[in-house]
Design a protein around this motif. Structure first.
Motif, PDB file in Angstrom:
ATOM      1  N   ASP A  63      44.523  44.843  13.757  1.00  0.00           N
ATOM      2  CA  ASP A  63      43.795  45.212  12.554  1.00  0.00           C
ATOM      3  C   ASP A  63      43.159  43.951  11.986  1.00  0.00           C
ATOM      4  O   ASP A  63      43.320  42.846  12.536  1.00  0.00           O
ATOM      5  N   ALA A  64      42.411  44.097  10.875  1.00  0.00           N
ATOM      6  CA  ALA A  64      41.670  42.952  10.342  1.00  0.00           C
ATOM      7  C   ALA A  64      42.601  41.813   9.961  1.00  0.00           C
ATOM      8  O   ALA A  64      42.314  40.639  10.232  1.00  0.00           O
ATOM      9  N   HIS A  65      43.750  42.139   9.342  1.00  0.00           N
ATOM     10  CA  HIS A  65      44.682  41.082   8.950  1.00  0.00           C
ATOM     11  C   HIS A  65      45.275  40.402  10.185  1.00  0.00           C
ATOM     12  O   HIS A  65      45.369  39.167  10.241  1.00  0.00           O
ATOM     13  N   VAL A 128      34.321  45.826  10.961  1.00  0.00           N
ATOM     14  CA  VAL A 128      35.133  47.020  10.732  1.00  0.00           C
ATOM     15  C   VAL A 128      34.991  47.547   9.299  1.00  0.00           C
ATOM     16  O   VAL A 128      34.784  46.791   8.352  1.00  0.00           O
ATOM     17  N   ARG A 129      35.132  48.850   9.172  1.00  0.00           N
ATOM     18  CA  ARG A 129      34.982  49.512   7.873  1.00  0.00           C
ATOM     19  C   ARG A 129      36.033  49.032   6.867  1.00  0.00           C
ATOM     20  O   ARG A 129      35.764  48.979   5.663  1.00  0.00           O
ATOM     21  N   GLU A 130      37.225  48.704   7.346  1.00  0.00           N
ATOM     22  CA  GLU A 130      38.282  48.222   6.464  1.00  0.00           C
ATOM     23  C   GLU A 130      37.799  47.065   5.593  1.00  0.00           C
ATOM     24  O   GLU A 130      38.179  46.944   4.421  1.00  0.00           O
ATOM     25  N   VAL A 131      36.959  46.217   6.159  1.00  0.00           N
ATOM     26  CA  VAL A 131      36.440  45.043   5.447  1.00  0.00           C
ATOM     27  C   VAL A 131      35.090  45.330   4.809  1.00  0.00           C
ATOM     28  O   VAL A 131      34.875  45.090   3.617  1.00  0.00           O
ATOM     29  N   GLN A 132      34.180  45.871   5.599  1.00  0.00           N
ATOM     30  CA  GLN A 132      32.812  46.054   5.111  1.00  0.00           C
ATOM     31  C   GLN A 132      32.718  47.117   4.021  1.00  0.00           C
ATOM     32  O   GLN A 132      31.912  47.004   3.099  1.00  0.00           O
ATOM     33  N   GLN A 134      34.870  47.691   1.723  1.00  0.00           N
ATOM     34  CA  GLN A 134      35.288  47.086   0.456  1.00  0.00           C
ATOM     35  C   GLN A 134      34.128  46.329  -0.188  1.00  0.00           C
ATOM     36  O   GLN A 134      33.925  46.406  -1.413  1.00  0.00           O
ATOM     37  N   CYS A 150      29.711  51.298  10.584  1.00  0.00           N
ATOM     38  CA  CYS A 150      30.457  50.101  10.960  1.00  0.00           C
ATOM     39  C   CYS A 150      30.735  50.166  12.461  1.00  0.00           C
ATOM     40  O   CYS A 150      30.353  51.128  13.130  1.00  0.00           O
ATOM     41  N   GLU A 152      33.202  50.869  14.204  1.00  0.00           N
ATOM     42  CA  GLU A 152      33.963  52.026  14.698  1.00  0.00           C
ATOM     43  C   GLU A 152      33.100  53.280  14.808  1.00  0.00           C
ATOM     44  O   GLU A 152      33.483  54.250  15.470  1.00  0.00           O
TER      45      GLU A 152
END
Length: 232
Positions: A63-65, A128-132, A134, A150, A152
């Motif tokens: 994942d991003a982290h 990734v959508r998790e970051v973008q 936000q 994104c 994905e």
């Protein structure tokens, strides 16, 4: 340029000032670890680690982290840090990066102007959508576009033709009626042209385009004129 029906925009370093945020985050990491390294060299080394790890992120293996932790562990080890703790460095980096979040001048205004001109708008980003997501939500940009794609959401990332075609499909336009706008000559211009779209290159330094036939803007305020919406 004849008037398009849709405009597809990159996010990082086109609407959002990712370079400034990244420099802020890396500077904080360097200070926390007592590293004496040229900021430009640190930026390039960091970018190399991103390129190496992104395939694991995009495939869902990290994942991003987790991707950040791995890249900072590798970067600090490469730089000879006494304590290459990727987790701690990630927290330092993200705090500084987030503190320096900012849009490039004119980003919301130009999106509103393009919408007012009747154009359909999308953001197409290779992250990734998790970051973008936000970033877009924080600045309200998601409400100013018709679609956000994104990494994905597309069959393959830019500069693969399928990325641009997916964005065109989301906007219900043919590639010939769409223009891709972005700062990467390879990913936002060459790839889009090869996929049958037109393109505008965002060159913040004012560097001329390698292809004289591609419109260039150094600031977003000049984009409507480059798209043929107002007199240049």
């Amino acid at each position: 340029m004849t008037r398009p029906h849709a405009v597809i925009l990159d996010l990082d370093d086109t609407l959002f000032d990712d370079t400034a945020c990244t420099h802020a985050g890396l500077g904080a990491v360097a200070r926390a670890h007592g590293l004496k390294v040229d900021p430009a060299a640190l930026f390039e080394r960091h970018a190399a680690h991103i390129r190496a790890i992104d395939p694991l992120l995009f495939s869902g293996q990290l994942d991003a982290h987790g991707a950040r932790v791995r890249r900072f562990s590798g970067l600090l080890t490469e730089l000879g840090a006494a304590d290459p703790d990727g987790e701690a460095a990630t927290l330092v980096y993200r705090a500084a990066y987030r503190q320096h979040w900012r849009l490039l001048p004119g980003a919301p205004d130009v999106l509103r102007d393009l919408r007012a001109a009747g154009l359909r708008l999308a953001v197409l980003t290779n992250y990734v959508r998790e970051v973008q997501g936000q970033k877009l939500a924080h600045f309200g940009l998601d409400a100013l576009v018709d679609a956000v794609l994104c990494v994905e959401d597309v069959p393959a990332a830019k500069p693969d033709a399928r990325a641009y075609h997916a964005a065109c499909a989301a906007l219900h336009v043919t590639p010939a009626r769409a223009v891709m706008v972005g700062d990467s000559w390879e990913k936002d211009v060459q790839g889009a042209l090869a996929a049958g779209l037109r393109a505008v290159w965002v060159s913040r330094t004012g560097r001329p385009a390698p292809d004289a036939g591609v419109p260039v803007v150094s600031r977003l305020a000049d984009l409507p004129a480059a798209l043929g919406l107002v007199p240049a």
